[in-house]
Motif scaffolding. Structure first.
Motif, short mmCIF file in Angstrom:
data_model
loop_
_atom_site.label_atom_id
_atom_site.label_comp_id
_atom_site.label_asym_id
_atom_site.label_seq_id
_atom_site.Cartn_x
_atom_site.Cartn_y
_atom_site.Cartn_z
N SER A 18 0.86 -1.22 0.04
CA SER A 18 -0.02 -0.03 -0.18
C SER A 18 0.68 1.16 0.10
N TYR A 19 0.39 2.07 -0.91
CA TYR A 19 1.16 3.40 -0.97
C TYR A 19 0.47 4.67 -0.20
N LEU A 69 12.01 2.69 -2.01
CA LEU A 69 12.80 1.55 -2.36
C LEU A 69 12.42 0.32 -3.05
N ILE A 70 10.98 0.39 -3.02
CA ILE A 70 10.44 -0.58 -3.63
C ILE A 70 10.31 -0.49 -5.10
N LEU A 85 0.60 -3.04 -10.67
CA LEU A 85 -0.08 -2.02 -9.79
C LEU A 85 -1.36 -1.85 -9.73
N ARG A 86 -2.01 -1.40 -8.68
CA ARG A 86 -3.66 -1.25 -8.51
C ARG A 86 -3.82 0.38 -7.93
N PHE A 87 -4.49 0.92 -8.90
CA PHE A 87 -5.07 2.24 -8.33
C PHE A 87 -6.46 2.09 -7.87
N GLY A 88 -6.76 2.78 -6.75
CA GLY A 88 -8.24 2.63 -6.09
C GLY A 88 -8.65 4.27 -5.93
#
Length: 171
Positions: A18-19, A69-70, A85-88
Motif C-alpha cells: 500500500s502506498y 526503495l520498492i 499496480l492497482r489504483f483505487g
C-alpha cells in the motif's frame, strides 16, 4: 441539476504494498487507438480504419513522496508484465453524496524513474512511468475494459473484441 463525480481520494498498491500516504498523484493511462485514414473511389471523404491499440502503448505515470526503495528495486525487471499496480479511487457526486469506486489494475515495468530535485528542507518526489502490457478498469465492481496485450485480449463492456481474430489465427 446533477454534479459530476469528482475524485475525493486515492491509493496505489505496488505488488500488494500500500502506498497510502506515499502516492501523491497518478496520471491514469490514456486509452488510444491507432487509426489510419482510407479514402477509396466513390468516397466523399476518408474513413479511419482501426488498427488496434496506439503505438504509444498504455502508460501509468505516478508520483511518490520521499525515497521509494520498492520501485527502485523493481527497475529493470526482466518480464514485460513483471510489476503489478492497482489504483483505487473514490469518486463522489456532491449533489447526491453517492460514491463510485474505481479500480485500475495494470501490469508492466517501469520505463523511467525520475528521482526529482534533492534540496535540504524541501519536499522530495519520485515520478515513475510504468509501461503496461495489461490494463483493467473496474467501476463499482463491474469490469468495463480489460486489455491484455501479451495474450491478444481486448474486452470492452463484456464484449471480447478480439475473439474472432484469435479464432482465425488459431490461438
Amino acid at each position: 441539476m446533477a454534479l459530476p463525480r469528482k475524485l475525493k481520494n486515492l491509493n496505489l498498491f505496488n505488488d500488494g504494498h500500500s502506498y497510502l500516504g506515499v502516492c501523491k498523484s497518478c496520471t491514469l493511462p490514456p486509452l488510444s487507438r491507432k487509426m489510419e485514414g482510407y479514402r477509396g473511389g466513390g468516397m466523399n471523404g476518408p474513413v479511419k480504419a482501426d488498427l488496434g491499440m496506439s503505438d504509444d502503448g498504455i502508460q501509468l505515470v505516478w508520483k511518490t513522496g520521499g525515497l521509494d526503495l520498492i520501485v527502485l528495486r523493481q527497475f529493470g525487471t526482466l518480464k514485460a508484465d513483471g510489476v503489478m499496480l492497482r489504483f483505487g479511487g473514490s469518486y463522489q457526486r456532491d449533489d447526491s453524496g453517492e460514491y463510485t469506486d474505481v479500480e485500475i489494475v495494470v501490469r508492466g515495468r517501469h520505463e523511467t524513474i525520475e528521482m526529482g530535485d534533492a534540496q535540504p528542507g524541501e519536499d522530495t518526489e519520485h515520478s515513475i512511468t510504468t509501461t503496461c502490457t495489461y490494463y483493467k478498469l473496474t467501476v463499482d465492481g463491474e469490469v468495463l475494459i480489460e486489455i491484455d496485450l501479451l495474450n491478444f485480449i481486448e474486452i470492452i463492456d463484456g464484449e471480447d473484441r478480439l475473439a474472432a481474430q484469435r479464432k482465425a489465427l488459431g490461438i
